[in-house]
Design a protein around this motif. Sequence first.
Motif, PDB file in Angstrom:
ATOM      1  N   ASP A 131      42.108 -43.162   4.950  1.00 57.47           N
ATOM      2  CA  ASP A 131      42.012 -42.401   5.983  1.00 57.47           C
ATOM      3  C   ASP A 131      40.561 -42.262   6.706  1.00 57.47           C
ATOM      4  N   VAL A 132      40.413 -41.666   7.567  1.00 59.17           N
ATOM      5  CA  VAL A 132      39.002 -41.996   8.200  1.00 59.17           C
ATOM      6  C   VAL A 132      37.762 -41.921   7.475  1.00 59.17           C
ATOM      7  N   HIS A 133      37.879 -41.187   6.193  1.00 59.73           N
ATOM      8  CA  HIS A 133      36.395 -41.060   5.597  1.00 59.73           C
ATOM      9  C   HIS A 133      36.237 -42.114   4.740  1.00 59.73           C
ATOM     10  N   GLY A 134      36.946 -42.293   3.626  1.00 61.26           N
ATOM     11  CA  GLY A 134      36.501 -43.134   2.523  1.00 61.26           C
ATOM     12  C   GLY A 134      35.918 -42.618   1.508  1.00 61.26           C
ATOM     13  N   LYS A 135      35.443 -42.980   0.263  1.00 60.83           N
ATOM     14  CA  LYS A 135      34.611 -42.060  -0.827  1.00 60.83           C
ATOM     15  C   LYS A 135      33.393 -42.795  -0.942  1.00 60.83           C
ATOM     16  N   THR A 136      32.282 -41.875  -0.979  1.00 63.77           N
ATOM     17  CA  THR A 136      31.186 -42.344  -1.548  1.00 63.77           C
ATOM     18  C   THR A 136      30.674 -41.498  -3.061  1.00 63.77           C
ATOM     19  N   LEU A 137      29.677 -41.936  -3.827  1.00 62.20           N
ATOM     20  CA  LEU A 137      29.293 -41.420  -4.763  1.00 62.20           C
ATOM     21  C   LEU A 137      28.223 -40.550  -4.924  1.00 62.20           C
ATOM     22  N   ILE A 138      27.951 -39.403  -5.550  1.00 58.16           N
ATOM     23  CA  ILE A 138      26.772 -38.653  -5.644  1.00 58.16           C
ATOM     24  C   ILE A 138      26.765 -38.410  -6.898  1.00 58.16           C
ATOM     25  N   ALA A 139      25.392 -38.231  -7.405  1.00 58.12           N
ATOM     26  CA  ALA A 139      24.842 -37.698  -8.686  1.00 58.12           C
ATOM     27  C   ALA A 139      24.966 -36.136  -8.635  1.00 58.12           C
ATOM     28  N   THR A 140      25.755 -35.841  -9.870  1.00 56.37           N
ATOM     29  CA  THR A 140      26.110 -34.504 -10.182  1.00 56.37           C
ATOM     30  C   THR A 140      24.686 -33.654 -10.865  1.00 56.37           C
ATOM     31  N   GLU A 141      24.876 -32.476 -10.864  1.00 59.61           N
ATOM     32  CA  GLU A 141      23.741 -31.711 -11.705  1.00 59.61           C
ATOM     33  C   GLU A 141      23.674 -32.178 -13.174  1.00 59.61           C
ATOM     34  N   ALA A 142      24.758 -32.726 -13.710  1.00 60.70           N
ATOM     35  CA  ALA A 142      24.840 -32.955 -15.002  1.00 60.70           C
ATOM     36  C   ALA A 142      24.294 -34.631 -15.218  1.00 60.70           C
TER      37      ALA A 142
END
Length: 177
Positions: free
Chosen positions: A67-78
């Motif tokens: 789709d137009v977005h794609g995925k990236t990664l973010i660090a969670t609270e944990a």
Amino acid sequence: MSNLTDTQIRVLELAAARADALAMPLPKGLHGAAAKKAVARMVDHGFLEEVDANASRDEPLWRETGDVHGKTLIATEAGLAAIGLSPAEIRNRLDRRYPVATEPTPSAPRAGSKQARLIEMLSVPGGATVAEISEATGWQPHTVRGTISGTLCKKLGLDVISEKTEGRGRVYRFSSS
């Protein structure tokens, strides 16, 4: 810190160093199957999360989704807590990741600019046609219509109306004119 590998610690430390806790790009040397395995384990443990990439901020992609977005990664609270960040530091990073939306304040066009001339022409009671605006600004007709729609209406929030008039054709003007 919990039982994290050196690679996982490095990924989370780099994410923690970024204001928005973005885990991309991954550390140098971590790519291919090793990257997939490390990221999959971190997602499974809740240390990283896949989110839609923000194309307007040119966020690096973890994977394409078609789709137009794609995925990236973010660090969670944990994940941030796993490397020893305090709850206050985690909240601070999360607040920067999801800032409160504010209304953009449109700026006035520069005096003497083509945009200022366009606004002047639409402010007069009779308004102006695309041909008249093209002649005054040197713009092509499609540029005139695009500027009216995109810049004046959408970005600046001005209320432009168009109506057909006898002898002139389609005339554009501000609704208060």
